[in-house]
Design an enzyme around this catalytic site. Structure first.
Site, short mmCIF file in Angstrom:
data_model
loop_
_atom_site.label_atom_id
_atom_site.label_comp_id
_atom_site.label_asym_id
_atom_site.label_seq_id
_atom_site.Cartn_x
_atom_site.Cartn_y
_atom_site.Cartn_z
N TYR A 51 0.81 -1.22 0.00
CA TYR A 51 0.00 0.00 0.00
C TYR A 51 0.85 1.27 0.00
O TYR A 51 0.34 2.36 -0.29
CB TYR A 51 -0.92 0.04 1.22
CG TYR A 51 -1.86 -1.13 1.39
CD1 TYR A 51 -2.04 -2.08 0.39
CD2 TYR A 51 -2.57 -1.28 2.57
CE1 TYR A 51 -2.89 -3.15 0.57
CE2 TYR A 51 -3.43 -2.35 2.77
CZ TYR A 51 -3.59 -3.29 1.76
OH TYR A 51 -4.44 -4.35 1.96
N HIS A 109 1.10 -11.59 2.70
CA HIS A 109 0.02 -10.93 1.95
C HIS A 109 -0.70 -11.89 0.99
O HIS A 109 -1.89 -11.72 0.71
CB HIS A 109 0.60 -9.75 1.16
CG HIS A 109 -0.40 -8.70 0.84
ND1 HIS A 109 -0.08 -7.38 0.67
CD2 HIS A 109 -1.74 -8.75 0.64
CE1 HIS A 109 -1.15 -6.67 0.40
NE2 HIS A 109 -2.18 -7.48 0.36
#
Length: 275
Positions: A51, A109
């Site tokens: 991000y 992730h």
């Protein structure tokens, strides 16, 4: 079901994780949203290396004036950085970016790096946790197969599995496995990326005098999932948490549950079926 914005789940690590969290994906200038969330009761922010906003989240936590120990912060390691040695370096890099001495939760992730790299990465996270840098560790986008790899290797069970999860994509087998094994389930894309035109959702929202987003967050909470609604709009951040003064009845929960389309209902990348 009695719930509040401070309601939490006790993880396998022994630490408590607030159910509701603010998602900050695709919001590299997320400080205003984080500050709005923290000022209105949120105590959980979900970030990731991918991000590119770990620094912004760290600044917001410090600016909020809330003690660090009262804010639960998550980050994740993306698959190109997987591997034992690289993972240890990445954890240190994340801590430096946040400006924190520890992180509350660190996730793999996705499972996209293959079995060997996944297990190397997991071993590194276990060691980083044992070193006091991470309080809890978990995974994201893991199917039952990937979770079983960890168990079969005799390693510590993940505390959390974060998956795409909403009425259209309910991930039944993964959720069932996690519940049986004490793994907390977090729901990303709980707001279906704004696809609010479904008539059932609209009818239920009208009945409870709430908007569809609030119904979706409440649905997650009542199922025991940890929803991570995302918004860069401060008003929406606050509105998405206005879900503690009502309860969706069993009949209406069943109507929403019946919207499941399996993998076809996915609105995100949802890479749970990778090898």
């Amino acid at each position: 079901m009695t719930l509040s914005i401070t309601s939490s789940v006790r993880l396998l690590s022994g630490h408590d994780m607030p159910f509701l969290g603010l998602g900050v994906f695709e919001n590299d200038e997320c400080r205003p949203a984080c500050l709005a969330a923290l000022r209105h009761g949120y105590r959980h922010i979900d970030s990731a290396r991918y991000y590119q906003n770990e620094t912004e989240v760290g600044k917001a936590v410090r600016e909020s004036g809330i003690p660090r120990t009262e804010v639960f912060v998550t980050s994740k390691i993306y698959h190109p950085e997987h591997g034992y040695g690289s993972t240890l370096k990445v954890v240190d890099s994340s801590l430096e970016r946040f400006g924190f001495e520890y992180l509350d939760l660190y996730l793999i992730h996705s499972a996209l790096s293959g079995k060997q790299k996944r297990l190397e990465t997991w071993k590194a996270l276990v060691d980083a946790k044992n070193a006091g840098k991470l309080r809890s560790i978990g995974v994201s986008n893991y199917n039952v197969k990937h979770l079983e790899e960890i168990r079969e290797a005799g390693l510590e069970v993940p505390a959390v599995n974060q998956i795409e999860l909403h009425p259209f994509c309910q991930q039944g087998p993964i959720v069932d496995y996690c519940k049986k094994n004490g793994i907390a389930v977090q729901a990303y894309c709980p707001l279906i990326r704004g696809q609010f035109d479904n008539l059932i959702l609209q009818e239920v929202a009208k009945k409870y005098k709430k908007d569809v987003a609030q119904i979706l967050v409440r649905w997650s909470l009542q199922h025991g999932f940890g929803p991570l609604p995302k918004s860069s709009n401060a008003d929406r951040v606050v509105s998405n948490a206005d879900v503690y003064n009502f309860e969706i009845g069993a009949e209406d929960m069943a109507k929403i549950d019946a919207l499941d389309q399996g993998a076809a209902g996915s609105v995100s990348w949802n890479p749970v079926e990778v090898d």
